[in-house]
Design an enzyme around this catalytic site. Sequence first.
Site: not given
Ligand code: NAD
Ligand code: G6P
Ligand code: MN
Length: 441
Positions: A170, A264
Amino acid sequence: MKKFSVVIAGGGSTFTPGIVMMMLENRDRFPMRELVLYDNDKERQAVLGEALSILIKEQAPELKFSYTTNPEVAFTNRDFCMAHIRAGQYNMREKDEKIPLRHGVIGQETCGPGGIAYGMRSITGMLEIIDYMEKYSPNCWMLNYSNPAAIVAEACRVLRPNAKVLNICDMPVGTLRRMSQIINKQPQDLEVRYFGLNHFGWWTSVKDKEGHEYLDEIKDYVAENGYLTQVEVDTQHMDPSWQETHKKAKDLLAINPRYLPNTYLKYYLYPDYEVAHSNPDFTRANEVMEGREKQVFTAAREIIEKGTAENSNFHIDSHASFIVDLARAIAFNTHERMLMIVENNGAIANFPDDAMVEVPCIVGSDGVEPLAQGKIPNFEQALMYQQVTVEKLVVEAYIEGSYQKLWQALTLSKTIPSAKVAKDVLDDLIEANKDYWPELS
Ligand code: NAD
Ligand code: G6P
Ligand code: MN
């Protein structure tokens, strides 16, 4: 119109309520018949699951909703899996950030040694959910934004090459929104060209639909202010540390004024500054645990206590609507143009075919087709080659259980000054991750 059945993997994520509410708001564009949350942490997910079942009963009673920790129940009869798991949760993110900082090195969720450590944990969790999806719903698509996306994507390329997994981030979406404010446009009116790796790339063009190029105008602004804009863009990226990140883009543009940088890149180009401005006792993980995580789970408990989601503190994550755009593109063959993480195969002409790169793609029912971005200059190419090799070495280390390759990966990372420091950091990370990583020898 067809109605879809969706599972959210990582149901206990801090992003789940915002994304569910965003999907409810977009039901006319992407109709759902069933929505299921899946997590491997029963207690954590139940808080959000209970609150959301109250909310959905009130706001979308026709939608069948449930939450489960049973993979068969979760993945049977699904069309889409939205995946946002965090292997090791915030407890381990905190270690990813603090351990390297103890050695004077960048401590970050997806960049440098912290990202490598997270990658070594994520591959196992991602393979697990991909295999459930393929077993119980072979036609299902996974829209993955679990991090570290670059390493996860490389692991999928090598270990699950035929899986229907699309990796997306994102950050370019959020930054384009900031750019659109700078030039007084709407993001949907703009079309970009971009090349790089995930969390490691550059915009080479930002045009409106009439073909007017805004790159210079945006650069003039970023040279002064970075991407920091006055209007609130999204709730996620307004915390003090993120504001600093948006400002820092100014210095990224100074070293490379040709293109507009992904924020980043600061971890690779200004690591000394970033380490000096980090507090090793209070990192982003602490900021999120005290902020977003507390806010979301408190709001959920309030909904459960009151028995209603009216006037609740759940907030819609409207900036996440790109996930619906992606699902729609596949479901309705819309040929939407989006930045995706894909195997290069010539999209960047002077970069290896088998590198996972981030470039604009056309998305339709058959998946993604990358758009050619031509040749890239030496400076960017060299940086990318170094970083993509780090990511490939991590995946090789994971598969082979190789200490040597992981040590090389850390040593090659631009965030680490020497093989000695790499080894010291690695040995601490191994100790901290012994419940999660494959054994290395
Ligand atoms: P979070 O810890 O609040 O939530 C993640 C959930 O995944 C937890 O409830 C955990 O128990 C669960 N989990 C872990 N391993 C698992 C498995 N093997 N099977 C099922 N569930 C499992 O984390 P968050 O801050 O809400 O972030 C979630 C994910 O989204 C992270 O990987 C974060 O980096 C990612 N993220 C990505 C983007 C992006 O742009 N790509 C943006 C925002 C967040
Ligand atoms: C951005 C990135 C994600 C990352 C997030 C972290 O959205 O694209 O890949 O996980 O920032 O945000 P946070 O609020 O958890 O630091
Ligand atoms: Mn990202």
